[in-house]
Design a protein around this motif. Sequence first.
Motif, PDB file in Angstrom:
ATOM      1  N   ARG A  71      42.908 -12.132  -5.327  1.00 32.64           N
ATOM      2  CA  ARG A  71      43.766 -13.294  -5.510  1.00 32.64           C
ATOM      3  C   ARG A  71      44.315 -13.426  -6.901  1.00 32.64           C
ATOM      4  N   SER A  72      44.093 -12.571  -7.674  1.00 35.34           N
ATOM      5  CA  SER A  72      44.460 -12.646  -9.199  1.00 35.34           C
ATOM      6  C   SER A  72      45.986 -12.842  -9.124  1.00 35.34           C
ATOM      7  N   ASP A  77      49.671 -23.944  -9.226  1.00 35.11           N
ATOM      8  CA  ASP A  77      48.699 -24.652  -9.933  1.00 35.11           C
ATOM      9  C   ASP A  77      47.200 -24.219  -9.578  1.00 35.11           C
ATOM     10  N   ASN A  78      46.467 -24.029 -10.475  1.00 37.00           N
ATOM     11  CA  ASN A  78      45.111 -23.507 -10.438  1.00 37.00           C
ATOM     12  C   ASN A  78      45.096 -21.888  -9.814  1.00 37.00           C
ATOM     13  N   ASP A  79      45.920 -21.297 -10.083  1.00 38.26           N
ATOM     14  CA  ASP A  79      45.853 -19.917  -9.633  1.00 38.26           C
ATOM     15  C   ASP A  79      45.081 -19.255 -10.868  1.00 38.26           C
ATOM     16  N   GLN A  80      44.655 -18.244 -10.869  1.00 41.07           N
ATOM     17  CA  GLN A  80      43.766 -17.729 -11.780  1.00 41.07           C
ATOM     18  C   GLN A  80      44.080 -15.992 -11.992  1.00 41.07           C
ATOM     19  N   LEU A  81      44.358 -15.659 -13.126  1.00 42.48           N
ATOM     20  CA  LEU A  81      44.570 -14.200 -13.435  1.00 42.48           C
ATOM     21  C   LEU A  81      43.371 -13.690 -14.039  1.00 42.48           C
ATOM     22  N   LEU A  82      42.756 -12.633 -13.211  1.00 42.47           N
ATOM     23  CA  LEU A  82      41.584 -12.034 -13.805  1.00 42.47           C
ATOM     24  C   LEU A  82      42.100 -10.731 -14.584  1.00 42.47           C
ATOM     25  N   VAL A  99      42.370 -16.426 -17.039  1.00 39.13           N
ATOM     26  CA  VAL A  99      43.725 -17.412 -17.396  1.00 39.13           C
ATOM     27  C   VAL A  99      44.058 -18.190 -16.052  1.00 39.13           C
ATOM     28  N   ARG A 100      43.509 -19.434 -16.237  1.00 39.29           N
ATOM     29  CA  ARG A 100      43.899 -20.436 -15.073  1.00 39.29           C
ATOM     30  C   ARG A 100      45.091 -20.993 -15.248  1.00 39.29           C
ATOM     31  N   LEU A 101      46.006 -21.357 -14.334  1.00 42.89           N
ATOM     32  CA  LEU A 101      47.192 -22.087 -14.453  1.00 42.89           C
ATOM     33  C   LEU A 101      46.885 -23.357 -14.165  1.00 42.89           C
ATOM     34  N   GLN A 102      46.902 -24.189 -14.956  1.00 37.10           N
ATOM     35  CA  GLN A 102      46.339 -25.814 -14.782  1.00 37.10           C
ATOM     36  C   GLN A 102      47.478 -26.345 -14.128  1.00 37.10           C
ATOM     37  N   SER A 103      48.673 -26.079 -14.753  1.00 38.80           N
ATOM     38  CA  SER A 103      49.869 -27.062 -14.030  1.00 38.80           C
ATOM     39  C   SER A 103      51.053 -26.268 -14.318  1.00 38.80           C
ATOM     40  N   THR A 104      51.883 -25.909 -13.276  1.00 37.14           N
ATOM     41  CA  THR A 104      53.165 -25.401 -13.542  1.00 37.14           C
ATOM     42  C   THR A 104      54.320 -26.320 -14.129  1.00 37.14           C
ATOM     43  N   GLN A 105      54.092 -27.620 -13.722  1.00 36.34           N
ATOM     44  CA  GLN A 105      55.009 -28.502 -14.482  1.00 36.34           C
ATOM     45  C   GLN A 105      54.780 -28.660 -16.011  1.00 36.34           C
ATOM     46  N   ALA A 106      53.560 -28.787 -16.328  1.00 35.16           N
ATOM     47  CA  ALA A 106      53.126 -28.848 -17.696  1.00 35.16           C
ATOM     48  C   ALA A 106      52.908 -27.602 -18.503  1.00 35.16           C
ATOM     49  N   ARG A 107      53.197 -26.283 -17.719  1.00 35.74           N
ATOM     50  CA  ARG A 107      53.088 -24.989 -18.381  1.00 35.74           C
ATOM     51  C   ARG A 107      51.757 -24.808 -19.306  1.00 35.74           C
ATOM     52  N   SER A 108      50.738 -25.485 -18.545  1.00 34.94           N
ATOM     53  CA  SER A 108      49.654 -25.516 -19.301  1.00 34.94           C
ATOM     54  C   SER A 108      48.405 -24.381 -18.610  1.00 34.94           C
ATOM     55  N   ALA A 109      47.776 -23.698 -19.405  1.00 37.34           N
ATOM     56  CA  ALA A 109      46.689 -22.752 -18.629  1.00 37.34           C
ATOM     57  C   ALA A 109      45.453 -22.658 -19.485  1.00 37.34           C
ATOM     58  N   LEU A 145      48.267 -23.330 -24.142  1.00 31.27           N
ATOM     59  CA  LEU A 145      46.874 -22.717 -23.980  1.00 31.27           C
ATOM     60  C   LEU A 145      45.639 -23.468 -24.597  1.00 31.27           C
ATOM     61  N   TYR A 146      44.656 -23.450 -23.727  1.00 35.64           N
ATOM     62  CA  TYR A 146      43.508 -24.302 -24.277  1.00 35.64           C
ATOM     63  C   TYR A 146      42.278 -23.592 -23.865  1.00 35.64           C
ATOM     64  N   VAL A 147      41.063 -23.811 -24.660  1.00 37.01           N
ATOM     65  CA  VAL A 147      39.950 -23.169 -24.151  1.00 37.01           C
ATOM     66  C   VAL A 147      38.900 -24.131 -24.555  1.00 37.01           C
ATOM     67  N   LEU A 148      37.587 -24.236 -23.576  1.00 37.34           N
ATOM     68  CA  LEU A 148      36.709 -25.139 -23.950  1.00 37.34           C
ATOM     69  C   LEU A 148      35.467 -24.375 -24.378  1.00 37.34           C
ATOM     70  N   LEU A 149      35.265 -24.731 -25.474  1.00 35.97           N
ATOM     71  CA  LEU A 149      33.887 -23.823 -26.176  1.00 35.97           C
ATOM     72  C   LEU A 149      32.600 -24.546 -26.194  1.00 35.97           C
ATOM     73  N   PRO A 150      31.561 -24.185 -25.885  1.00 32.92           N
ATOM     74  CA  PRO A 150      30.223 -24.857 -25.883  1.00 32.92           C
ATOM     75  C   PRO A 150      30.201 -25.216 -27.407  1.00 32.92           C
ATOM     76  N   ALA A 151      29.405 -26.338 -27.126  1.00 32.93           N
ATOM     77  CA  ALA A 151      29.037 -27.038 -28.683  1.00 32.93           C
ATOM     78  C   ALA A 151      28.217 -25.770 -29.792  1.00 32.93           C
ATOM     79  N   GLN A 152      27.509 -24.870 -28.991  1.00 32.99           N
ATOM     80  CA  GLN A 152      26.779 -24.271 -29.762  1.00 32.99           C
ATOM     81  C   GLN A 152      27.218 -22.743 -30.080  1.00 32.99           C
ATOM     82  N   THR A 153      28.709 -22.588 -29.785  1.00 29.56           N
ATOM     83  CA  THR A 153      29.650 -21.490 -30.124  1.00 29.56           C
ATOM     84  C   THR A 153      29.060 -21.161 -31.734  1.00 29.56           C
TER      85      THR A 153
END
Length: 203
Positions: A71-72, A77-82, A99-109, A145-153
């Motif tokens: 499915r890559s 919206d919500n598509d993911q490229l592996l 790389v998860r496409l959060q919103s095609t309108q906002a162009r955010s992944a 583009l954004y990333v969510l990093l653990p607090a202990q990174t």
Amino acid sequence: MCTEPVPSPVPALHPVLRRHLLHLTHGSVTVRALQRNDLNDWLGLCVQRRAQHGFGCRPDADVQLLIGVQRSRLQFDNDQLLLGVFDASNGRLLDQLGVRLQSTQARSAELHPFCQGLWKGTQSLRDTLHALCPFLFEQVGLHRLYVLLPAQTPKTVASVWKDAGFEKEGVLRGQHFDGAQWQDRHLHALTAPEWRRRQDETG
């Protein structure tokens, strides 16, 4: 009567489909789409992650990976490229990067590294971002583009994201459940205009 100016149209997003031969190289790494024949190497990452962090992949991880490979794409919206991050010198798989496409309108992944803490040093991560950002901003047409990093990174890893332009924008409290407790995630983001500005300064 006052009327708001009509915004100029945003150029069309260029989708990345499964059949696209994506092959990006920078420095020590090659980034390409994961394939079915990468499964055994990918399962090796699960073993490494279990050894270092005490948790591994779910029992049906191999099936889920193959479904993800099938499915890559980046189109809706919500598509993911592996993607797989490979050592350019020997072809060894270093990490999976989603790389998860959060919103095609906002162009955010969202960028989602699988086990970046296992990489030797930080040069591989640095090279991966240098290979990926131009592709996603210039060829695909993403805005953010954004990333969510653990607090202990580790600070050394977090600094690589910052050096690439990913500024910390806040903390998502209790955003991730690890099976035992809820954990915070730190939001770091980079926009296309900021990325281009940085390229002009260094180029």
